[in-house]
Design a protein around this motif. Structure first.
Motif, PDB file in Angstrom:
ATOM      1  N   THR A  14      -5.636   7.677  -8.155  1.00  0.00           N
ATOM      2  CA  THR A  14      -6.700   7.449  -9.130  1.00  0.00           C
ATOM      3  C   THR A  14      -7.451   6.148  -8.862  1.00  0.00           C
ATOM      4  O   THR A  14      -8.365   5.802  -9.591  1.00  0.00           O
ATOM      5  CB  THR A  14      -6.130   7.417 -10.561  1.00  0.00           C
ATOM      6  OG1 THR A  14      -5.163   6.362 -10.635  1.00  0.00           O
ATOM      7  CG2 THR A  14      -5.501   8.740 -10.933  1.00  0.00           C
ATOM      8  N   GLY A  15      -7.022   5.402  -7.836  1.00  0.00           N
ATOM      9  CA  GLY A  15      -7.707   4.167  -7.477  1.00  0.00           C
ATOM     10  C   GLY A  15      -7.061   2.914  -8.022  1.00  0.00           C
ATOM     11  O   GLY A  15      -7.470   1.803  -7.687  1.00  0.00           O
ATOM     12  N   GLU A  16      -6.052   3.061  -8.878  1.00  0.00           N
ATOM     13  CA  GLU A  16      -5.354   1.882  -9.384  1.00  0.00           C
ATOM     14  C   GLU A  16      -4.506   1.291  -8.264  1.00  0.00           C
ATOM     15  O   GLU A  16      -4.025   2.013  -7.392  1.00  0.00           O
ATOM     16  CB  GLU A  16      -4.448   2.267 -10.554  1.00  0.00           C
ATOM     17  CG  GLU A  16      -5.200   2.821 -11.749  1.00  0.00           C
ATOM     18  CD  GLU A  16      -4.251   3.351 -12.799  1.00  0.00           C
ATOM     19  OE1 GLU A  16      -3.701   2.523 -13.551  1.00  0.00           O
ATOM     20  OE2 GLU A  16      -4.054   4.572 -12.830  1.00  0.00           O
ATOM     21  N   SER A  17      -4.311  -0.020  -8.318  1.00  0.00           N
ATOM     22  CA  SER A  17      -3.480  -0.650  -7.292  1.00  0.00           C
ATOM     23  C   SER A  17      -2.684  -1.799  -7.881  1.00  0.00           C
ATOM     24  O   SER A  17      -3.015  -2.325  -8.950  1.00  0.00           O
ATOM     25  CB  SER A  17      -4.329  -1.138  -6.124  1.00  0.00           C
ATOM     26  OG  SER A  17      -5.176  -2.177  -6.527  1.00  0.00           O
ATOM     27  N   ILE A  18      -1.641  -2.169  -7.160  1.00  0.00           N
ATOM     28  CA  ILE A  18      -0.776  -3.281  -7.551  1.00  0.00           C
ATOM     29  C   ILE A  18      -0.271  -3.924  -6.273  1.00  0.00           C
ATOM     30  O   ILE A  18      -0.098  -3.252  -5.260  1.00  0.00           O
ATOM     31  CB  ILE A  18       0.400  -2.806  -8.436  1.00  0.00           C
ATOM     32  CG1 ILE A  18       1.195  -3.998  -8.980  1.00  0.00           C
ATOM     33  CG2 ILE A  18       1.305  -1.856  -7.670  1.00  0.00           C
ATOM     34  CD1 ILE A  18       2.256  -3.605 -10.006  1.00  0.00           C
ATOM     35  N   VAL A  19      -0.068  -5.225  -6.323  1.00  0.00           N
ATOM     36  CA  VAL A  19       0.564  -5.933  -5.222  1.00  0.00           C
ATOM     37  C   VAL A  19       1.967  -6.284  -5.692  1.00  0.00           C
ATOM     38  O   VAL A  19       2.139  -6.936  -6.736  1.00  0.00           O
ATOM     39  CB  VAL A  19      -0.217  -7.207  -4.829  1.00  0.00           C
ATOM     40  CG1 VAL A  19       0.528  -7.970  -3.753  1.00  0.00           C
ATOM     41  CG2 VAL A  19      -1.614  -6.839  -4.353  1.00  0.00           C
ATOM     42  N   LEU A  34      11.281  -0.282  -8.496  1.00  0.00           N
ATOM     43  CA  LEU A  34      10.457  -1.413  -8.933  1.00  0.00           C
ATOM     44  C   LEU A  34       9.092  -0.931  -9.421  1.00  0.00           C
ATOM     45  O   LEU A  34       8.604  -1.366 -10.469  1.00  0.00           O
ATOM     46  CB  LEU A  34      10.286  -2.415  -7.782  1.00  0.00           C
ATOM     47  CG  LEU A  34       9.352  -3.593  -8.023  1.00  0.00           C
ATOM     48  CD1 LEU A  34       9.907  -4.498  -9.124  1.00  0.00           C
ATOM     49  CD2 LEU A  34       9.133  -4.381  -6.750  1.00  0.00           C
ATOM     50  N   LEU A  35       8.488   0.003  -8.686  1.00  0.00           N
ATOM     51  CA  LEU A  35       7.183   0.528  -9.079  1.00  0.00           C
ATOM     52  C   LEU A  35       7.254   1.274 -10.411  1.00  0.00           C
ATOM     53  O   LEU A  35       6.335   1.181 -11.229  1.00  0.00           O
ATOM     54  CB  LEU A  35       6.623   1.438  -7.986  1.00  0.00           C
ATOM     55  CG  LEU A  35       6.167   0.727  -6.714  1.00  0.00           C
ATOM     56  CD1 LEU A  35       5.866   1.740  -5.619  1.00  0.00           C
ATOM     57  CD2 LEU A  35       4.958  -0.150  -6.991  1.00  0.00           C
TER      58      LEU A  35
END
Length: 130
Positions: A14-19, A34-35
């Motif tokens: 959906t285009g969401e991201s996380i580092v 963790l995710l």
């Protein structure tokens, strides 16, 4: 000597991201856990695969096994688990249907076999048997 954490970007479809930051000796399974705790798309769809450059990452592989370079990212792809009982039932029915088709062919003859195909397997066809 302690290992330093590796930072990597994970993107959803959906285009969401996380580092996320994780130790390189951790497994992909631990990264997925963790995710699930920190990334909404992973908590909404708890069944997902992680891909890097189009290759699905194995659960037991280590983060250090995958060289995720600068500007690269992992992709989170959700999936739906198959209903194993339904799959077994379908296989059972397919097996018995194929056995029935074979017995019809041998016991009754070729013409009846084609009638069986017309009525049971391909009922949507509009042409008639001659």
């Amino acid at each position: 000597m302690e290992e330093s954490e590796t930072s990597m970007e994970v993107r959803s479809l959906t285009g969401e991201s996380i580092v996320v930051s994780i130790l390189p000796n951790k497994t992909i399974q631990e990264l997925k856990q963790l995710l699930k705790k920190t990334f909404p798309p992973a908590s909404i769809s708890p069944n997902f695969h992680l891909f890097h450059k189009g290759v699905k990452l194995g659960l037991e592989s280590r983060i250090s096994d995958h060289s995720v370079g600068s500007g690269e990212f992992l992709v989170l792809v959700p999936y739906t688990k198959k209903d194993r009982n339904r799959t077994r039932k379908l296989r059972y029915l397919q097996l018995h249907l194929s056995q029935l088709m074979i017995s019809v062919n041998y016991d009754v003859g070729v013409f009846s076999y084609f009638v069986f195909l017309k009525v049971m397997v391909y009922p949507h066809t509009t042409d008639t048997l001659s």
